[in-house]
Design a protein around this motif. Structure first.
Motif, PDB file in Angstrom:
ATOM      1  N   ILE A  65      12.102  -0.215 -38.612  1.00  0.00           N
ATOM      2  CA  ILE A  65      10.759  -0.266 -39.287  1.00  0.00           C
ATOM      3  C   ILE A  65       9.826   1.020 -39.370  1.00  0.00           C
ATOM      4  CG2 ILE A  65       8.548  -1.605 -39.241  1.00  0.00           C
ATOM      5  CD1 ILE A  65      10.192  -3.758 -37.922  1.00  0.00           C
ATOM      6  N   ALA A  66       9.546   1.591 -40.275  1.00  0.00           N
ATOM      7  CA  ALA A  66       8.744   2.910 -40.504  1.00  0.00           C
ATOM      8  C   ALA A  66       9.268   3.934 -39.448  1.00  0.00           C
ATOM      9  CB  ALA A  66       7.304   2.577 -39.958  1.00  0.00           C
ATOM     10  N   GLY A  67      10.646   3.828 -39.570  1.00  0.00           N
ATOM     11  CA  GLY A  67      11.305   5.078 -38.750  1.00  0.00           C
ATOM     12  C   GLY A  67      11.377   4.519 -37.244  1.00  0.00           C
ATOM     13  N   VAL A  68      11.196   3.639 -36.963  1.00  0.00           N
ATOM     14  CA  VAL A  68      11.224   3.148 -35.276  1.00  0.00           C
ATOM     15  C   VAL A  68      12.226   2.184 -35.209  1.00  0.00           C
ATOM     16  CG1 VAL A  68      10.135   2.053 -33.415  1.00  0.00           C
ATOM     17  CG2 VAL A  68       8.754   3.510 -34.897  1.00  0.00           C
ATOM     18  N   THR A  69      13.178   2.449 -34.307  1.00  0.00           N
ATOM     19  CA  THR A  69      14.226   1.503 -34.048  1.00  0.00           C
ATOM     20  C   THR A  69      13.875   0.174 -33.104  1.00  0.00           C
ATOM     21  OG1 THR A  69      15.686   3.254 -34.265  1.00  0.00           O
ATOM     22  CG2 THR A  69      16.778   1.074 -32.915  1.00  0.00           C
ATOM     23  N   VAL A  70      14.273  -1.046 -33.731  1.00  0.00           N
ATOM     24  CA  VAL A  70      13.738  -2.115 -32.907  1.00  0.00           C
ATOM     25  C   VAL A  70      15.307  -2.957 -32.673  1.00  0.00           C
ATOM     26  CG1 VAL A  70      12.784  -4.396 -32.672  1.00  0.00           C
ATOM     27  CG2 VAL A  70      11.834  -2.292 -34.124  1.00  0.00           C
ATOM     28  N   TRP A  71      15.565  -3.070 -31.294  1.00  0.00           N
ATOM     29  CA  TRP A  71      16.769  -3.749 -30.901  1.00  0.00           C
ATOM     30  C   TRP A  71      16.537  -5.225 -31.100  1.00  0.00           C
ATOM     31  CZ3 TRP A  71      21.347  -1.481 -30.188  1.00  0.00           C
ATOM     32  CH2 TRP A  71      21.293  -0.115 -29.851  1.00  0.00           C
ATOM     33  N   ASN A  72      17.615  -5.856 -31.441  1.00  0.00           N
ATOM     34  CA  ASN A  72      17.548  -7.524 -31.684  1.00  0.00           C
ATOM     35  C   ASN A  72      17.223  -8.079 -30.200  1.00  0.00           C
ATOM     36  OD1 ASN A  72      18.422  -6.830 -33.948  1.00  0.00           O
ATOM     37  ND2 ASN A  72      20.266  -8.031 -33.812  1.00  0.00           N
ATOM     38  N   THR A  73      17.495  -7.450 -29.068  1.00  0.00           N
ATOM     39  CA  THR A  73      17.479  -8.093 -27.694  1.00  0.00           C
ATOM     40  C   THR A  73      15.668  -8.050 -27.750  1.00  0.00           C
ATOM     41  OG1 THR A  73      17.383  -5.868 -26.900  1.00  0.00           O
ATOM     42  CG2 THR A  73      19.562  -7.254 -26.512  1.00  0.00           C
ATOM     43  N   VAL A  74      15.016  -7.142 -28.194  1.00  0.00           N
ATOM     44  CA  VAL A  74      13.596  -7.248 -28.028  1.00  0.00           C
ATOM     45  C   VAL A  74      13.028  -8.597 -28.761  1.00  0.00           C
ATOM     46  CG1 VAL A  74      11.170  -6.040 -28.770  1.00  0.00           C
ATOM     47  CG2 VAL A  74      13.179  -4.946 -27.896  1.00  0.00           C
ATOM     48  N   ILE A  75      13.705  -9.044 -29.661  1.00  0.00           N
ATOM     49  CA  ILE A  75      13.038 -10.157 -30.654  1.00  0.00           C
ATOM     50  C   ILE A  75      13.646 -11.340 -29.973  1.00  0.00           C
ATOM     51  CG2 ILE A  75      13.347 -11.317 -32.854  1.00  0.00           C
ATOM     52  CD1 ILE A  75      11.828  -8.555 -32.981  1.00  0.00           C
ATOM     53  N   PHE A  76      14.890 -11.537 -29.377  1.00  0.00           N
ATOM     54  CA  PHE A  76      15.344 -12.593 -28.561  1.00  0.00           C
ATOM     55  C   PHE A  76      14.637 -12.732 -27.258  1.00  0.00           C
ATOM     56  CE2 PHE A  76      19.466 -11.944 -30.971  1.00  0.00           C
ATOM     57  CZ  PHE A  76      19.529 -13.074 -31.659  1.00  0.00           C
ATOM     58  N   TRP A  77      14.140 -11.434 -26.720  1.00  0.00           N
ATOM     59  CA  TRP A  77      13.576 -11.902 -25.593  1.00  0.00           C
ATOM     60  C   TRP A  77      11.990 -12.363 -25.892  1.00  0.00           C
ATOM     61  CZ3 TRP A  77       9.911  -7.383 -23.540  1.00  0.00           C
ATOM     62  CH2 TRP A  77       9.204  -7.408 -22.313  1.00  0.00           C
ATOM     63  N   PHE A  78      11.251 -12.114 -26.930  1.00  0.00           N
ATOM     64  CA  PHE A  78       9.880 -12.718 -27.283  1.00  0.00           C
ATOM     65  C   PHE A  78      10.396 -14.216 -27.426  1.00  0.00           C
ATOM     66  CE2 PHE A  78       8.174  -8.350 -29.109  1.00  0.00           C
ATOM     67  CZ  PHE A  78       7.962  -7.910 -27.931  1.00  0.00           C
ATOM     68  N   VAL A  79      11.703 -14.533 -28.099  1.00  0.00           N
ATOM     69  CA  VAL A  79      11.677 -15.908 -28.623  1.00  0.00           C
ATOM     70  C   VAL A  79      11.898 -16.562 -27.299  1.00  0.00           C
ATOM     71  CG1 VAL A  79      13.449 -17.345 -29.566  1.00  0.00           C
ATOM     72  CG2 VAL A  79      12.945 -15.423 -30.666  1.00  0.00           C
ATOM     73  N   PHE A  80      12.686 -16.268 -26.273  1.00  0.00           N
ATOM     74  CA  PHE A  80      12.939 -16.869 -25.045  1.00  0.00           C
ATOM     75  C   PHE A  80      11.512 -16.866 -24.054  1.00  0.00           C
ATOM     76  CE2 PHE A  80      17.582 -15.221 -25.391  1.00  0.00           C
ATOM     77  CZ  PHE A  80      17.837 -16.328 -25.848  1.00  0.00           C
TER      78      PHE A  80
END
Length: 362
Positions: free
Chosen positions: A199-214
């Motif tokens: 996103i806008a040149g910044v790498t976002v790992w799926n684990t970050v999204i999963f962490w927020f969900v958990f």
């Protein structure tokens, strides 16, 4: 009291009281501040802000958006399992096998699939069932025998650690799992557990999204459901909870299995991120999960804490572990920092718990 709070228009203030807040107003302000201080995550939030400002000042490379998301990724690898460990600690128990179980989950998937020639997806499901069985066994033994969970899961820790090394060496001839990147099911599993997007040149790992969900799911369970009330009840006083009909055994076994599930999840990420695993990995991470929970306001005696605090504790871990590197310091000091943070967190948590208790009594 009503006259003090709502004086009549004819009542003129005395010179001593003119312009000064009333006693009732002071009580209201004090009550608001006490409520804020009594939040389990308050101390961790203050510490996180201080640490963030500190590293922003002394480490220029820490100031980029990409660095912040790298910190979030680092925090997520600890924070996902810490979510379950925090809930378990609120329920009054510990799991010292969580660190090596992460490695066990990945090794099981890799070895089982590679040497039996089966799809990695099937291997991952089998690995999940195995981890859940270990979690169930931990909880069952704690509830059945009455032996403290510290000792039961310490035994599980050694069993899993030895099996990780022994089975891997027996099957593969080395202490690392084979490369799985060419096996059936790899692309799907890699995208799910170790994928990332930009996103806008910044790498976002799926684990970050999963962490927020958990974290969100844990917060909802703890604060909005009957099960959450049960968890706080069994952590506060299991005997009293049982007396009012709380299914103590099922709650605690379920918490151990939750830790196992989240350990499996991180094990899948680790395996599919690097395509191979060292059998000796994971030792010591169980303490990082506990530290994240304690720094986040979870009492080691049970019955107190929340998901947001645990997440902040994991974020502090991510900031510190990378901030020390960005600042150019010797990373060996990281463990010393964790020790200091743990002691300070315990002291702050006890103080916050006392405030909370006084507020409830008052």
């Amino acid at each position: 009291m009503s006259q003090d709070l709502n004086p009549s228009p004819a009542a003129a203030p005395t010179p001593a009281s003119a312009g000064a807040p009333s006693e009732a107003s002071n009580r209201v302000k004090l009550g608001w501040s006490n409520r804020l201080l009594a939040r389990p995550e308050f101390g961790a939030a203050v510490a996180a802000v201080i640490i963030l400002i500190f590293f922003l000042i002394i480490a220029p490379s820490f100031r980029s958006v990409d660095s912040i998301f790298t910190v979030l990724y680092q925090a997520s690898t600890i924070g996902i399992v810490a979510v379950g460990v925090g809930m378990l600690m609120i329920g009054g128990e510990f799991d010292l096998s969580a660190g090596v179980m992460v490695t066990t989950a990945g090794l099981f998937n890799a070895l089982f699939s590679y040497y039996l020639g089966i799809n990695l997806i099937v291997g991952a499901i089998t690995s999940l069932l195995f981890c859940l069985a270990v979690g169930f066994l931990n909880g069952y033994l704690v509830m059945r025998t009455g032996i403290p969970s510290f000792l039961i899961t310490l035994g599980s820790f050694f069993v899993l650690q030895g099996a990780n090394l022994g089975v891997t060496k027996l099957v593969s001839g080395t202490v690392s799992s084979p490369d799985i990147s060419q096996m059936d099911g790899y692309q799907l599993m890699s995208t799910l557990f170790a994928g990332s997007f930009t996103i806008a040149g910044v790498t976002v790992w799926n684990t970050v999204i999963f962490w927020f969900v958990f974290v969100a799911l844990s917060g909802w369970v703890l604060q909005r459901t009957k099960v959450g009330n049960w968890i706080y009840a069994v952590g506060g006083n299991a005997a009293s909870a049982r007396a009012v009909g709380v299914p103590v055994k099922r709650v605690k076994i379920g918490l151990f299995m939750t830790v196992s599930f989240l350990a499996w999840f991180v094990g899948m990420h680790t395996l599919y991120r690097f395509n191979t695993l060292q059998a000796g990995n994971g030792v010591g991470n169980e303490f990082l999960y506990i530290i994240a929970a304690v720094v986040g306001g979870t009492l080691m005696t049970g019955g107190y804490g929340n998901a947001i605090g645990v997440a902040i504790g994991a974020f502090i871990f991510g900031m510190t572990s990378l901030g020390i590197v960005y600042a150019g310091w010797d990373p060996n000091w990281f463990r010393s920092f964790l020790g200091v943070m743990l002691v300070l967190a315990v002291l702050v948590n006890l103080y916050v718990k006392q405030l909370s208790t006084k507020r409830k009594v008052g």
